[in-house]
Design an enzyme around this catalytic site. Structure first.
Site, PDB file in Angstrom:
ATOM      1  N   ASN A  42      52.719  85.888  41.595  1.00  0.00           N
ATOM      2  CA  ASN A  42      54.109  86.237  41.891  1.00  0.00           C
ATOM      3  C   ASN A  42      54.998  85.765  40.744  1.00  0.00           C
ATOM      4  OD1 ASN A  42      53.501  83.597  42.885  1.00  0.00           O
ATOM      5  ND2 ASN A  42      55.222  83.631  44.289  1.00  0.00           N
ATOM      6  N   VAL A  43      55.966  86.592  40.433  1.00  0.00           N
ATOM      7  CA  VAL A  43      56.916  86.290  39.361  1.00  0.00           C
ATOM      8  C   VAL A  43      58.307  86.451  39.947  1.00  0.00           C
ATOM      9  CG1 VAL A  43      57.680  86.862  37.023  1.00  0.00           C
ATOM     10  CG2 VAL A  43      55.271  87.160  37.634  1.00  0.00           C
ATOM     11  N   GLU A  44      58.960  85.314  40.185  1.00  0.00           N
ATOM     12  CA  GLU A  44      60.280  85.344  40.829  1.00  0.00           C
ATOM     13  C   GLU A  44      61.388  85.518  39.796  1.00  0.00           C
ATOM     14  OE1 GLU A  44      60.375  81.856  43.377  1.00  0.00           O
ATOM     15  OE2 GLU A  44      59.019  82.856  44.788  1.00  0.00           O
ATOM     16  N   CYS A  53      55.572  90.385  43.840  1.00  0.00           N
ATOM     17  CA  CYS A  53      54.471  89.638  44.462  1.00  0.00           C
ATOM     18  C   CYS A  53      53.217  89.700  43.585  1.00  0.00           C
ATOM     19  CB  CYS A  53      54.110  90.232  45.817  1.00  0.00           C
ATOM     20  SG  CYS A  53      55.395  90.099  47.054  1.00  0.00           S
ATOM     21  N   GLU A  55      50.220  90.536  44.412  1.00  0.00           N
ATOM     22  CA  GLU A  55      49.388  91.721  44.648  1.00  0.00           C
ATOM     23  C   GLU A  55      49.883  92.906  43.827  1.00  0.00           C
ATOM     24  OE1 GLU A  55      50.845  89.705  46.781  1.00  0.00           O
ATOM     25  OE2 GLU A  55      49.762  89.558  48.684  1.00  0.00           O
ATOM     26  N   CYS A  85      52.461  91.299  51.812  1.00  0.00           N
ATOM     27  CA  CYS A  85      53.687  91.716  52.515  1.00  0.00           C
ATOM     28  C   CYS A  85      53.670  93.234  52.735  1.00  0.00           C
ATOM     29  CB  CYS A  85      54.923  91.289  51.718  1.00  0.00           C
ATOM     30  SG  CYS A  85      55.284  92.348  50.300  1.00  0.00           S
ATOM     31  N   CYS A  88      53.813  95.393  49.558  1.00  0.00           N
ATOM     32  CA  CYS A  88      52.535  95.402  48.829  1.00  0.00           C
ATOM     33  C   CYS A  88      51.497  96.243  49.548  1.00  0.00           C
ATOM     34  CB  CYS A  88      52.022  93.982  48.616  1.00  0.00           C
ATOM     35  SG  CYS A  88      53.002  93.091  47.392  1.00  0.00           S
TER      36      CYS A  88
HETATM   37  N1  THU Z   1      54.515  86.518  47.849  1.00  0.00           N
HETATM   38  C1  THU Z   1      53.445  87.063  47.184  1.00  0.00           C
HETATM   39  O1  THU Z   1      53.387  87.026  45.962  1.00  0.00           O
HETATM   40  N2  THU Z   1      52.478  87.628  47.926  1.00  0.00           N
HETATM   41  C2  THU Z   1      52.373  87.554  49.282  1.00  0.00           C
HETATM   42  O2  THU Z   1      51.382  87.993  49.840  1.00  0.00           O
HETATM   43  C3  THU Z   1      53.474  86.973  50.054  1.00  0.00           C
HETATM   44  C4  THU Z   1      54.684  86.573  49.277  1.00  0.00           C
HETATM   45  C5  THU Z   1      55.529  85.814  47.060  1.00  0.00           C
HETATM   46  C6  THU Z   1      56.871  86.435  46.936  1.00  0.00           C
HETATM   47  C7  THU Z   1      57.731  85.223  46.647  1.00  0.00           C
HETATM   48  O3  THU Z   1      57.668  84.913  45.272  1.00  0.00           O
HETATM   49  C8  THU Z   1      57.060  84.099  47.406  1.00  0.00           C
HETATM   50  O4  THU Z   1      55.745  84.550  47.667  1.00  0.00           O
HETATM   51  C9  THU Z   1      57.747  83.723  48.694  1.00  0.00           C
HETATM   52  O5  THU Z   1      57.986  84.829  49.465  1.00  0.00           O
END
Ligand code: THU
Length: 125
Positions: A42-44, A53, A55, A85, A88
Protein backbone atom coordinates in the site's frame (compact mmCIF):
# COMPACT_ATOMS: atom_id res chain seq x y z
CA UNK A 1 4.69 -21.85 -6.25
CA UNK A 2 2.40 -23.03 -3.45
CA UNK A 3 0.09 -20.93 -1.29
CA UNK A 4 2.57 -20.65 1.57
CA UNK A 5 5.39 -19.48 -0.66
CA UNK A 6 3.16 -16.89 -2.31
CA UNK A 7 2.07 -15.68 1.14
CA UNK A 8 5.75 -15.42 2.16
CA UNK A 9 6.37 -13.23 -0.87
CA UNK A 10 3.54 -10.93 0.22
CA UNK A 11 4.94 -10.78 3.75
CA UNK A 12 8.44 -10.06 2.43
CA UNK A 13 7.14 -7.00 0.58
CA UNK A 14 5.72 -5.44 3.78
CA UNK A 15 8.75 -3.32 4.73
CA UNK A 16 8.29 -1.29 1.56
CA UNK A 17 4.73 -0.31 2.45
CA UNK A 18 4.29 3.45 2.74
CA UNK A 19 1.63 3.87 5.41
CA UNK A 20 2.50 6.90 7.57
CA UNK A 21 -1.17 7.85 8.01
CA UNK A 22 -2.80 4.57 8.98
CA UNK A 23 0.32 2.70 10.12
CA UNK A 24 -1.37 -0.34 8.61
CA UNK A 25 1.18 -1.94 6.31
CA UNK A 26 -0.02 -4.41 3.69
CA UNK A 27 1.88 -6.58 1.21
CA UNK A 28 0.50 -8.54 -1.72
CA UNK A 29 1.90 -11.10 -4.15
CA UNK A 30 0.13 -11.90 -7.41
CA UNK A 31 0.94 -15.12 -9.27
CA UNK A 32 0.49 -15.12 -13.05
CA UNK A 33 -0.67 -18.15 -15.06
CA UNK A 34 2.86 -18.44 -16.41
CA UNK A 35 4.48 -18.47 -12.94
CA UNK A 36 5.76 -14.91 -12.48
CA UNK A 37 5.13 -13.18 -9.16
CA UNK A 38 4.44 -9.46 -8.87
CA UNK A 39 4.48 -7.99 -5.39
CA UNK A 40 2.89 -4.77 -4.18
CA UNK A 41 2.44 -2.68 -1.05
CA UNK A 42 0.00 0.00 0.00
CA UNK A 43 1.17 3.49 -0.86
CA UNK A 44 -0.66 6.20 1.06
CA UNK A 45 -0.89 9.89 0.25
CA UNK A 46 -1.35 13.15 2.17
CA UNK A 47 -4.48 13.53 0.06
CA UNK A 48 -5.94 10.37 1.60
CA UNK A 49 -8.11 9.42 -1.36
CA UNK A 50 -4.96 9.06 -3.46
CA UNK A 51 -3.96 5.98 -1.48
CA UNK A 52 -3.51 2.74 -3.40
CA UNK A 53 -3.84 -0.67 -1.77
CA UNK A 54 -1.17 -3.38 -1.97
CA UNK A 55 -3.37 -5.61 -4.14
CA UNK A 56 -3.92 -2.95 -6.79
CA UNK A 57 -0.24 -2.01 -6.74
CA UNK A 58 0.66 -5.64 -7.55
CA UNK A 59 -1.99 -5.87 -10.25
CA UNK A 60 -0.99 -2.59 -11.90
CA UNK A 61 2.67 -3.63 -11.87
CA UNK A 62 1.80 -6.91 -13.61
CA UNK A 63 -0.55 -5.43 -16.21
CA UNK A 64 1.88 -2.66 -17.04
CA UNK A 65 4.57 -5.29 -17.67
CA UNK A 66 2.26 -7.15 -20.06
CA UNK A 67 0.80 -9.84 -17.75
CA UNK A 68 -2.99 -10.14 -17.54
CA UNK A 69 -3.70 -13.73 -16.56
CA UNK A 70 -3.56 -14.47 -12.85
CA UNK A 71 -3.98 -17.59 -10.74
CA UNK A 72 -3.64 -16.49 -7.15
CA UNK A 73 -3.13 -13.49 -4.90
CA UNK A 74 -1.71 -13.54 -1.37
CA UNK A 75 -2.27 -10.67 1.05
CA UNK A 76 -0.31 -10.13 4.28
CA UNK A 77 -0.56 -7.48 6.97
CA UNK A 78 1.77 -7.30 9.95
CA UNK A 79 -0.03 -9.18 12.71
CA UNK A 80 -3.53 -9.75 11.46
CA UNK A 81 -5.25 -11.02 8.39
CA UNK A 82 -6.38 -8.58 5.74
CA UNK A 83 -8.95 -9.26 3.06
CA UNK A 84 -8.89 -7.25 -0.16
CA UNK A 85 -11.19 -4.22 0.00
CA UNK A 86 -14.21 -3.89 -2.27
CA UNK A 87 -12.41 -1.71 -4.81
CA UNK A 88 -9.54 -4.22 -5.07
CA UNK A 89 -11.97 -7.12 -5.48
CA UNK A 90 -13.59 -5.41 -8.44
CA UNK A 91 -10.20 -4.35 -9.84
CA UNK A 92 -8.91 -7.93 -9.74
CA UNK A 93 -12.18 -9.29 -11.14
CA UNK A 94 -11.50 -7.39 -14.36
CA UNK A 95 -8.55 -9.66 -15.12
CA UNK A 96 -9.08 -12.76 -13.01
CA UNK A 97 -12.68 -13.65 -12.07
CA UNK A 98 -11.44 -17.13 -11.08
CA UNK A 99 -8.62 -15.88 -8.84
CA UNK A 100 -7.70 -17.71 -5.63
CA UNK A 101 -7.22 -15.32 -2.71
CA UNK A 102 -4.91 -16.29 0.15
CA UNK A 103 -4.80 -14.41 3.43
CA UNK A 104 -4.15 -15.07 7.11
CA UNK A 105 -2.29 -13.62 10.06
CA UNK A 106 0.69 -15.91 9.41
CA UNK A 107 1.62 -18.79 7.16
CA UNK A 108 0.31 -21.34 9.69
CA UNK A 109 -3.18 -19.83 9.53
CA UNK A 110 -3.93 -19.32 5.87
CA UNK A 111 -7.48 -18.76 4.69
CA UNK A 112 -8.16 -19.58 1.06
CA UNK A 113 -11.10 -18.20 -0.89
CA UNK A 114 -12.16 -17.75 -4.46
CA UNK A 115 -12.64 -14.20 -5.68
CA UNK A 116 -16.10 -15.30 -6.88
CA UNK A 117 -17.07 -15.93 -3.22
CA UNK A 118 -15.66 -12.58 -2.06
CA UNK A 119 -17.27 -10.69 -4.95
CA UNK A 120 -20.37 -12.42 -6.27
CA UNK A 121 -21.69 -10.86 -9.47
CA UNK A 122 -18.70 -8.61 -10.11
CA UNK A 123 -19.28 -5.84 -12.63
CA UNK A 124 -18.40 -6.29 -16.28
CA UNK A 125 -19.20 -4.03 -19.22
N1 THU B 1 -5.16 -1.64 2.54
C1 THU B 1 -4.53 -2.45 1.62
O1 THU B 1 -3.49 -2.09 1.09
N2 THU B 1 -5.10 -3.63 1.34
C2 THU B 1 -6.15 -4.18 2.02
O2 THU B 1 -6.50 -5.32 1.77
C3 THU B 1 -6.86 -3.38 3.02
C4 THU B 1 -6.41 -1.96 3.17
C5 THU B 1 -4.50 -0.39 2.92
C6 THU B 1 -5.12 0.89 2.48
C7 THU B 1 -4.58 1.85 3.52
O3 THU B 1 -3.28 2.26 3.16
C8 THU B 1 -4.46 1.01 4.78
O4 THU B 1 -4.47 -0.34 4.34
C9 THU B 1 -5.55 1.24 5.79
O5 THU B 1 -6.79 1.15 5.20
Amino acid sequence: MDNRELYRRAKAALPNAYAPFSNFRVGAALLTDSGEVFTGVNVENSSYGGTICAERTACVKAVSEGFRHFKALAVAAEEEKAYPCGICRQFLYEFAPDLTVITGRDEEHLEIHQLSELLPEGFRL
